[in-house]
Design a protein around this motif. Sequence first.
Motif, PDB file in Angstrom:
ATOM      1  N   SER A  57      21.055  60.425   6.446  1.00 30.63           N
ATOM      2  CA  SER A  57      21.558  59.079   6.163  1.00 30.63           C
ATOM      3  C   SER A  57      22.753  58.787   7.066  1.00 30.63           C
ATOM      4  N   ALA A  58      22.930  57.518   7.407  1.00 27.59           N
ATOM      5  CA  ALA A  58      24.010  57.061   8.296  1.00 27.59           C
ATOM      6  C   ALA A  58      23.757  57.417   9.751  1.00 27.59           C
ATOM      7  N   THR A  59      22.542  57.865  10.089  1.00 24.35           N
ATOM      8  CA  THR A  59      22.185  58.130  11.479  1.00 24.35           C
ATOM      9  C   THR A  59      21.003  57.244  11.867  1.00 24.35           C
ATOM     10  N   LEU A  60      20.752  57.146  13.166  1.00 25.81           N
ATOM     11  CA  LEU A  60      19.594  56.377  13.626  1.00 25.81           C
ATOM     12  C   LEU A  60      18.304  56.911  13.036  1.00 25.81           C
ATOM     13  N   ARG A  61      18.187  58.228  12.982  1.00 28.52           N
ATOM     14  CA  ARG A  61      16.923  58.814  12.525  1.00 28.52           C
ATOM     15  C   ARG A  61      16.734  58.689  11.012  1.00 28.52           C
ATOM     16  N   GLY A  62      17.817  58.463  10.269  1.00 32.34           N
ATOM     17  CA  GLY A  62      17.705  58.387   8.819  1.00 32.34           C
ATOM     18  C   GLY A  62      17.722  56.981   8.265  1.00 32.34           C
ATOM     19  N   GLY A  63      18.137  56.020   9.090  1.00 35.02           N
ATOM     20  CA  GLY A  63      18.268  54.655   8.597  1.00 35.02           C
ATOM     21  C   GLY A  63      16.964  54.029   8.140  1.00 35.02           C
ATOM     22  N   ALA A  96      16.285  61.827  21.735  1.00 36.02           N
ATOM     23  CA  ALA A  96      15.771  60.462  21.618  1.00 36.02           C
ATOM     24  C   ALA A  96      14.556  60.387  20.704  1.00 36.02           C
ATOM     25  N   ARG A  97      13.677  61.377  20.781  1.00 38.05           N
ATOM     26  CA  ARG A  97      12.435  61.341  19.991  1.00 38.05           C
ATOM     27  C   ARG A  97      12.694  61.338  18.492  1.00 38.05           C
ATOM     28  N   LEU A  98      13.872  61.809  18.080  1.00 37.03           N
ATOM     29  CA  LEU A  98      14.188  61.844  16.657  1.00 37.03           C
ATOM     30  C   LEU A  98      15.225  60.797  16.271  1.00 37.03           C
ATOM     31  N   SER A  99      15.527  59.885  17.173  1.00 38.37           N
ATOM     32  CA  SER A  99      16.650  58.968  16.956  1.00 38.37           C
ATOM     33  C   SER A  99      16.220  57.507  17.028  1.00 38.37           C
ATOM     34  N   SER A 100      15.109  57.194  16.415  1.00 39.01           N
ATOM     35  CA  SER A 100      14.576  55.840  16.499  1.00 39.01           C
ATOM     36  C   SER A 100      14.594  55.131  15.155  1.00 39.01           C
ATOM     37  N   VAL A 151      21.872  53.612  23.597  1.00 40.63           N
ATOM     38  CA  VAL A 151      21.729  53.168  22.210  1.00 40.63           C
ATOM     39  C   VAL A 151      21.971  51.668  22.105  1.00 40.63           C
ATOM     40  N   ILE A 152      23.004  51.164  22.773  1.00 35.62           N
ATOM     41  CA  ILE A 152      23.283  49.726  22.735  1.00 35.62           C
ATOM     42  C   ILE A 152      22.105  48.935  23.286  1.00 35.62           C
ATOM     43  N   SER A 153      21.546  49.387  24.403  1.00 29.19           N
ATOM     44  CA  SER A 153      20.383  48.722  24.992  1.00 29.19           C
ATOM     45  C   SER A 153      19.194  48.754  24.030  1.00 29.19           C
ATOM     46  N   TYR A 154      18.995  49.901  23.392  1.00 26.71           N
ATOM     47  CA  TYR A 154      17.891  50.047  22.441  1.00 26.71           C
ATOM     48  C   TYR A 154      18.049  49.078  21.275  1.00 26.71           C
ATOM     49  N   LEU A 155      19.247  48.972  20.706  1.00 25.29           N
ATOM     50  CA  LEU A 155      19.471  48.099  19.557  1.00 25.29           C
ATOM     51  C   LEU A 155      19.282  46.633  19.928  1.00 25.29           C
ATOM     52  N   ASN A 156      19.737  46.245  21.105  1.00 25.48           N
ATOM     53  CA  ASN A 156      19.544  44.855  21.550  1.00 25.48           C
ATOM     54  C   ASN A 156      18.068  44.534  21.754  1.00 25.48           C
ATOM     55  N   THR A 157      17.337  45.483  22.326  1.00 30.05           N
ATOM     56  CA  THR A 157      15.895  45.289  22.521  1.00 30.05           C
ATOM     57  C   THR A 157      15.172  45.221  21.184  1.00 30.05           C
ATOM     58  N   TYR A 158      15.582  46.048  20.247  1.00 32.31           N
ATOM     59  CA  TYR A 158      14.991  46.080  18.905  1.00 32.31           C
ATOM     60  C   TYR A 158      15.144  44.716  18.221  1.00 32.31           C
ATOM     61  N   ARG A 190       9.955  53.214  19.015  1.00 29.59           N
ATOM     62  CA  ARG A 190      10.491  54.501  19.454  1.00 29.59           C
ATOM     63  C   ARG A 190      11.495  54.312  20.584  1.00 29.59           C
ATOM     64  N   MET A 191      12.587  55.052  20.504  1.00 24.43           N
ATOM     65  CA  MET A 191      13.566  55.028  21.582  1.00 24.43           C
ATOM     66  C   MET A 191      12.980  55.688  22.824  1.00 24.43           C
ATOM     67  N   LYS A 192      13.263  55.093  23.974  1.00 25.06           N
ATOM     68  CA  LYS A 192      12.745  55.634  25.223  1.00 25.06           C
ATOM     69  C   LYS A 192      13.221  57.062  25.425  1.00 25.06           C
ATOM     70  N   ASN A 193      12.283  57.941  25.719  1.00 22.92           N
ATOM     71  CA  ASN A 193      12.602  59.364  25.881  1.00 22.92           C
ATOM     72  C   ASN A 193      12.549  59.720  27.364  1.00 22.92           C
ATOM     73  N   ASP A 194      13.732  59.705  28.012  1.00 25.72           N
ATOM     74  CA  ASP A 194      13.751  60.048  29.435  1.00 25.72           C
ATOM     75  C   ASP A 194      14.059  61.534  29.606  1.00 25.72           C
ATOM     76  N   LYS A 195      14.228  61.952  30.842  1.00 24.78           N
ATOM     77  CA  LYS A 195      14.405  63.373  31.134  1.00 24.78           C
ATOM     78  C   LYS A 195      15.704  63.933  30.563  1.00 24.78           C
TER      79      LYS A 195
END
Length: 348
Positions: free
Chosen positions: A327-333, A54-58, A77-84, A63-68
Amino acid sequence: MIYDSIIIGGGQAGLASGYYLTKYGLNYLILEANTQATGSWSYYYDSLKLFSPARLSSLPGMRMKNDKRGYPTKKDVISYLNTYTKRFKLPILTNQRVYEVSRNQKGFSIETSDGKSYKAKTIINATGSFHNPYLPQMNGMNTFRGNYLHSSSYQKPDQYIGQRVIVVGSGNSAVQIAMELSEVSNTTLAVRKSVQLVKQKILGIDLHYWVKAIGFDKFPFWRFGKAVPIPSSTVDLAGYKEKLEVGNPNQKKMFERFYSDGVVWSEGNQEPVDTVIFATGYRSDFGYLKTIEKFDVEGRPLQKAGISQNTPGLYYVGLEGQRSFSSATLRGGGSDSKFVIKHIKQNL
């Protein structure tokens, strides 16, 4: 009204582009074909997990929530994108499927399938290729009485309990689906080459941190006229190596053709099969740009680092290998979007 830019596609690349267009004070819209701006994520199989933590996928700015668990699920990811989308109040119009883009004296005209028309000085295509599954055509396919589908149509293993299933492919999605199915069915991976596993963690640290640390993740291959190398290895998630070693799922060289009740393997023997799932990736499909853009023999746009080489004012974000490995990933977009939108700002 003429917008500074219109983004086609409201997935991760489109949202990251919207963030930077807002930051640079440009007037824009995001046109999304579906009912929510989550790109292809809503259509992936239920058990899908990101292979990067998660820490590298924002996306930029949040920042994407980093849980255990560390590795986000499809739902995360869907929840993160909607919140974004809500946090940055991105101007998204849903149910706006673009079917044609044309040039005019002041830029571009965009026509949608419901008869609406939009005008913009620049266009950012952010649809990627994950909306166009590639299903290879094989001999005997039309006579096969079982079920075959692309992995994009696979959701969960429930309907395959007790079946004889073949998953075609050796990449991350193929292996993850086959592992899940092997718990409830007799599953085989049909491969060109045996699955090549790479450890998810080295010295207790996720592989993606190492890739980032050595600079490979965002190395600008395009500046040297080189294509970004796409690794053929598969991330070894929990127990993959052990399961493959004991043959659950097993691997076999790709079958030659279908027959009415199943497949014919390379050795010539027939085997009855219930379902074949093709995890064979995706292909570019930019038909709505055909009147203004040029493409290579594989249908990929002629672009450099996201900038069209034939159509001034046309840009891309979210293409595989567009500027770097990420590129084409969350972390590269984010970095790809920032590069493209700086170019737009300078040239408007």
